[in-house]
Design a protein around this motif. Sequence first.
Motif, PDB file in Angstrom:
ATOM      1  N   ALA A   1     -22.774 112.319 -32.838  1.00  0.00           N
ATOM      2  CA  ALA A   1     -22.446 111.025 -32.299  1.00  0.00           C
ATOM      3  C   ALA A   1     -22.971 110.009 -33.320  1.00  0.00           C
ATOM      4  O   ALA A   1     -23.822 109.897 -34.098  1.00  0.00           O
TER       5      ALA A   1
ATOM      6  N   ASP B   1     -22.064 106.874 -28.641  1.00  0.00           N
ATOM      7  CA  ASP B   1     -23.175 106.755 -27.968  1.00  0.00           C
ATOM      8  C   ASP B   1     -23.972 105.503 -27.806  1.00  0.00           C
ATOM      9  O   ASP B   1     -24.347 105.338 -28.927  1.00  0.00           O
ATOM     10  N   GLN B   2     -24.031 104.768 -26.819  1.00  0.00           N
ATOM     11  CA  GLN B   2     -24.567 103.435 -26.939  1.00  0.00           C
ATOM     12  C   GLN B   2     -26.021 103.372 -26.218  1.00  0.00           C
ATOM     13  O   GLN B   2     -26.702 102.320 -26.239  1.00  0.00           O
TER      14      GLN B   2
ATOM     15  N   ASP C   1     -27.742 113.893 -21.988  1.00  0.00           N
ATOM     16  CA  ASP C   1     -26.544 113.276 -22.767  1.00  0.00           C
ATOM     17  C   ASP C   1     -25.894 113.865 -23.852  1.00  0.00           C
ATOM     18  O   ASP C   1     -24.673 113.830 -24.069  1.00  0.00           O
TER      19      ASP C   1
ATOM     20  N   SER D   1     -21.980 115.790 -23.999  1.00  0.00           N
ATOM     21  CA  SER D   1     -21.122 115.449 -25.125  1.00  0.00           C
ATOM     22  C   SER D   1     -20.502 116.920 -25.817  1.00  0.00           C
ATOM     23  O   SER D   1     -19.576 117.105 -26.012  1.00  0.00           O
TER      24      SER D   1
ATOM     25  N   ARG E   1     -23.040 109.360 -15.428  1.00  0.00           N
ATOM     26  CA  ARG E   1     -22.745 110.794 -16.076  1.00  0.00           C
ATOM     27  C   ARG E   1     -22.009 111.525 -15.370  1.00  0.00           C
ATOM     28  O   ARG E   1     -22.036 112.761 -15.308  1.00  0.00           O
TER      29      ARG E   1
ATOM     30  N   CYS F   1     -26.090 113.028 -35.852  1.00  0.00           N
ATOM     31  CA  CYS F   1     -26.237 111.868 -35.581  1.00  0.00           C
ATOM     32  C   CYS F   1     -26.065 110.870 -36.733  1.00  0.00           C
ATOM     33  O   CYS F   1     -26.436 111.114 -38.069  1.00  0.00           O
TER      34      CYS F   1
ATOM     35  N   GLN G   1     -15.492 106.115 -25.732  1.00  0.00           N
ATOM     36  CA  GLN G   1     -16.999 106.447 -25.920  1.00  0.00           C
ATOM     37  C   GLN G   1     -17.296 107.638 -24.905  1.00  0.00           C
ATOM     38  O   GLN G   1     -16.472 108.111 -24.183  1.00  0.00           O
ATOM     39  N   LEU G   2     -18.638 107.856 -25.062  1.00  0.00           N
ATOM     40  CA  LEU G   2     -18.925 109.101 -24.186  1.00  0.00           C
ATOM     41  C   LEU G   2     -19.090 108.771 -22.597  1.00  0.00           C
ATOM     42  O   LEU G   2     -18.773 109.642 -21.822  1.00  0.00           O
ATOM     43  N   TYR G   3     -19.727 107.540 -22.211  1.00  0.00           N
ATOM     44  CA  TYR G   3     -19.631 107.151 -20.781  1.00  0.00           C
ATOM     45  C   TYR G   3     -19.558 105.866 -20.638  1.00  0.00           C
ATOM     46  O   TYR G   3     -19.701 104.927 -21.454  1.00  0.00           O
TER      47      TYR G   3
END
Length: 605
Positions: free
Chosen positions: A364, A332-333, A352, A356, A584, A386, A568-570
């Motif tokens: 993440a 997650d960035q 977010d 996930s 998203r 995290c 990655q997530l998105y």
Amino acid sequence: MIRPGSFHRLLSVSLTLACLGLFAAATALRCADIPRPEHPEPQLERADWINLNGPWEFELDPGVSGEARGLQNAGAAFSKTINVPFCPESRLSGIANVDFMSSVWYRRTLEIPEAWQGRRVLLHFGAADYETKVWLDGEPVGDHRGGYTPFVFELTGKVKPGRGVLVVCCTDDLRAGVQPAGKQCPEYFSAGCSYTRTTGIWQTVWLEAVGRSYVKSFRVYPDLTAGAALFNASVVDPTPGLRLKAVVSAGGKKVGEAVVPAGQGAPFSVKIPKPRLWQISDPFLYDLELTLEQDGKVVDRVKSYFGMREVTVEGINVLLNGKKVFQRLVLDQGFYPEGIYTAPTDADLKRDIELSQAVGFNGARLHQKVFEPRFLYWADRLGYLCWGEFPNWGIDHASPATLERVLPEWLTELERDFNHPSIVMWTPFNETPRDTDPWLLRTVYLATKALDPTRPVHDVSGFRHVQTDIYSVHNYEGDPAKFAAFFEPFRAGGEPWRFDPEHDAPYAGQPYIVDEYGGIWWNPGQAGGPAWGYGGRPRSVEEYLQRYRGLTDALLDNPKMFGFCFTQLYDIEQEVNGIYTYERKPKFDSAVLRAINSRQAAYEK
């Protein structure tokens, strides 16, 4: 001008007016006008605070000559208005200038409540990139260097009766190679895995009233064996007879209390009967109230919370509360289409995490950015693991001078986030090059261990290790069979795969993880614009899911691995390897991905 989303808030205010009268409506309107109105630091929250987000005067200073031209003075002319806390590159700021900005200026008026007279007044910045100077009524207040961590200036004695004029200048030169920049692109156009830059203020600015003595910070050390929480509080200007009271509550009911002299500087403990542990399936949090009292009167009071949990390393295992938990992580960035580094709302931060979890991840890597405390607050509430990371890209890792830029800000991050139970790993560096000064990595590792002995420290994610509690590798092989072959010798009892054995510290039996893999390129239907991802693009959803399952199964089926981290997530701008789009929106059936990610791992058996 009505900014995005304001119409619905104004409609809500109108209904409030009809129901509750003019006073309540005016109050609601003021709240609706403030972006990100929630308290920015839920682990150190006081009742008396003023959110300074919203419209500020703004001026670009491309020649970095503003101070010489007197922009710090109250009567200087500013030509624009910006919506704080959004950076001037973002659409939500109202500026939307994506070119390099060497220097930017902000100005607004302050009015200190009459009730705050006789108390200390603190001016807080959640974060501003990169070097910040502050003036009040033309007089210097202070300066700060660092783009990702909080800083505070005391205004006591500088605040005059009535209104004051606050001026802020931020200078930013990420192309100089001396400041940590994370994924901010050093070129004009975003490219590959580098994205739109962030300049100046990008987190909440607020005022706070405290006592002459006040709690500056505290740490909590859960002791599961003793059934107690150990505290160590830092108190500013403790006076003789000042006492610190700590009250721990659960569900509104007091479960423990301690009262100690505030100035002794020694840790103290609060016994917690039958402690309820913080864990993924039950992220229980205890409420905490710290009060300073002098002669029976309250001098300062803060509200906070904490979780009873421990993270330990035993052999190849990373244990949560003494038990093996396979860490199903995603990269997650922390980028947002309209706010860039800053989430448009607090709900977006929470969402977010929920997105996930919906596809089967339980945590993440917070990648190349120091995430704001509100994200970690929601991670604490939702039971989300995290890894705290520092945005080390953009610096010369071979230069001995780099330590001066990295270490102070990294230690500030550790101090700020120490009490978050969701943080289970520290990762100060990501993918450092071969010419990295090994003493840079070793010094930061040792300093991190000294400051926080309660968590594992991961010196570098991927590429090159020097001294580390866990061993990680990055591998973006897209063929599941070839990918699994890299790790088969380790599974069979041999040595693990290493990315760069010639320049890497040898594996010494630590917990092992592939903390970047996948990155599967998927952007069907994209109309124009650049696109980037890892490996060849699948030809169908079925092919994508087959690849995803094969890569992930190779890690889930290896009993020597304590987790994985998928990239990655998105999507972010031109990088289109997310499970969700940049907005998203889901690309795939969440239930299918959840079934792949969440099945039992060999490590858990």
